[in-house]
Enzyme design. Structure first.
Site, PDB file in Angstrom:
ATOM      1  CG  HIS A 265      -1.991  -0.723   1.219  1.00  0.00           C
ATOM      2  ND1 HIS A 265      -3.198  -0.370   0.948  1.00  0.00           N
ATOM      3  CD2 HIS A 265      -2.265  -2.001   1.277  1.00  0.00           C
ATOM      4  CE1 HIS A 265      -4.107  -1.421   1.144  1.00  0.00           C
ATOM      5  NE2 HIS A 265      -3.631  -2.524   0.996  1.00  0.00           N
TER       6      HIS A 265
ATOM      7  CE  LYS B 188      -4.211  -0.426   4.840  1.00  0.00           C
ATOM      8  NZ  LYS B 188      -5.045   0.312   5.947  1.00  0.00           N
TER       9      LYS B 188
END
Length: 348
Positions: free
Chosen positions: A231, A235
């Site tokens: 990601h 994140k």
């Protein structure tokens, strides 16, 4: 986005994405129905345009004779629209014919900003006047649906505000106390779609995984599982989607602990090792789940790769239209998730 199932590959690992149904993606907290057993929404009946402006009588006549756009009866407020996800949702909503209201709620540092969305000016209001702004907007736009893409720390406070004002909402923000979130909505009797995973296709994949784990427990008994997910660097945690898929594989008998998930957040590794296009380093979700038999002769691989945010934005728009229909029909059920949206099978 791709889902792959392979027999006999190398024993490499792979990737992942987001969550689904709140704290427990496999349970409906109201009815305790399994996620798999609960798997469109139709365009709401158009209403008269809220505002029509013209500089001449000729233009006024043209406005009157022009067919009303699809979904023009539904107004939408996207809180958090200063962020990338919120902006993507608002743009998708406008493309679908929804009517954005000229205000939205945001974090203190965004208060006072006026954002332009294709010529539509939206003023951001901070925490100090959010209740009065939301209440007056709901009074002016009684068909309003609020969409929340703010920050995890604001989930419960925002939901409490929506419940207090009585406005229907779609909660796409992850995090917060999900049990408290459900309780607040249930006690208020407000209509809501609550789902940290707004991608219809990923939701369907998770439902299929749950069905398989329920009907064929132990089918992968003894198999070794490797999970890799990539990601954007912002994140930091393991995605809810990965957690849900891992839970299904554990029911199927695979050996795995959540701490074993390989998180790829280094942009260089994401490009070279995972294959993320450079233009999507700031917004992507690549998940791979690789299973190897005890003797190493059989391999299965499941993969779903998402670039950008459009898949989540489109799902959010479908959820908004779905909820608007439920509000207009005065449906008995008040709390929904993306499985409810999927079950209709009539999405755009």
């Amino acid at each position: 986005m791709a889902f792959l199932a392979r027999a006999s590959l190398n024993s490499s690992f792979t990737t992942r994405r987001e969550y689904i149904n709140l704290q427990n993606p496999c349970i409906d907290l109201k009815n305790e129905n399994t996620f798999a057993n609960r798997l469109s929404c139709r365009t709401p009946i158009p209403k008269t345009s809220l505002v029509a402006m013209a500089s001449s009588s000729a233009q006024s006549a043209a406005v009157v004779s022009t067919p009303e756009p699809r979904n023009s009866g539904t107004s939408i407020m996207v809180n958090g629209c200063a962020g990338k996800m919120g902006r993507a949702v608002l743009e998708a909503a406008m493309a679908a014919g929804l009517n954005p209201v000229p205000v939205a709620l945001g974090v203190p540092e965004d208060a006072g900003k006026v954002l332009d969305f294709g010529g539509m000016q939206i003023e951001i209001h901070g925490p100090s006047d959010r209740e009065s702004v939301l209440a007056s907007t709901f009074n002016d736009y009684p068909d309003l649906i609020v969409v929340d893409y703010t920050v995890p720390a604001a989930v419960n406070d925002n939901a409490a505000l929506y419940c207090k004002v009585g406005v229907p909402f779609v909660m796409g923000t992850t995090g917060g106390d999900r049990e408290l979130l459900y309780k607040a909505v249930g006690d208020s009797n407000v209509y809501a779609v609550i789902s940290p995973q707004m991608s219809k296709q990923v939701v369907a994949f998770l439902a299929a995984m749950e069905i398989m784990s329920e009907q064929f427990p132990g089918a992968f008994s003894g198999y070794d599982l490797k999970v890799m997910e990539s990601h954007q660097a912002s994140k930091l945690d393991v995605s809810g989607t990965a957690k849900a898929v891992i839970s299904c594989f554990q029911k199927l008998g695979a050996k795995f602990d959540e701490e074993q998930v390989q998180l790829i957040r280094d942009p260089k590794l994401q490009v070279k090792m995972v294959g993320v296009p450079e233009e999507h380093l700031s917004g992507h979700a690549f998940h791979t789940y690789h299973l190897t038999s005890p003797d190493g002769t059989v391999n299965f691989e499941f993969q779903h790769n998402v670039c950008g945010r459009s898949i989540y934005a489109e799902g959010t728009v479908d959820a908004t239209l779905f909820l608007a229909k439920k509000v207009r029909s005065k449906a008995d059920k008040r709390i929904y998730d993306m499985i409810d949206v999927l079950r209709k099978g009539n999405m755009r």
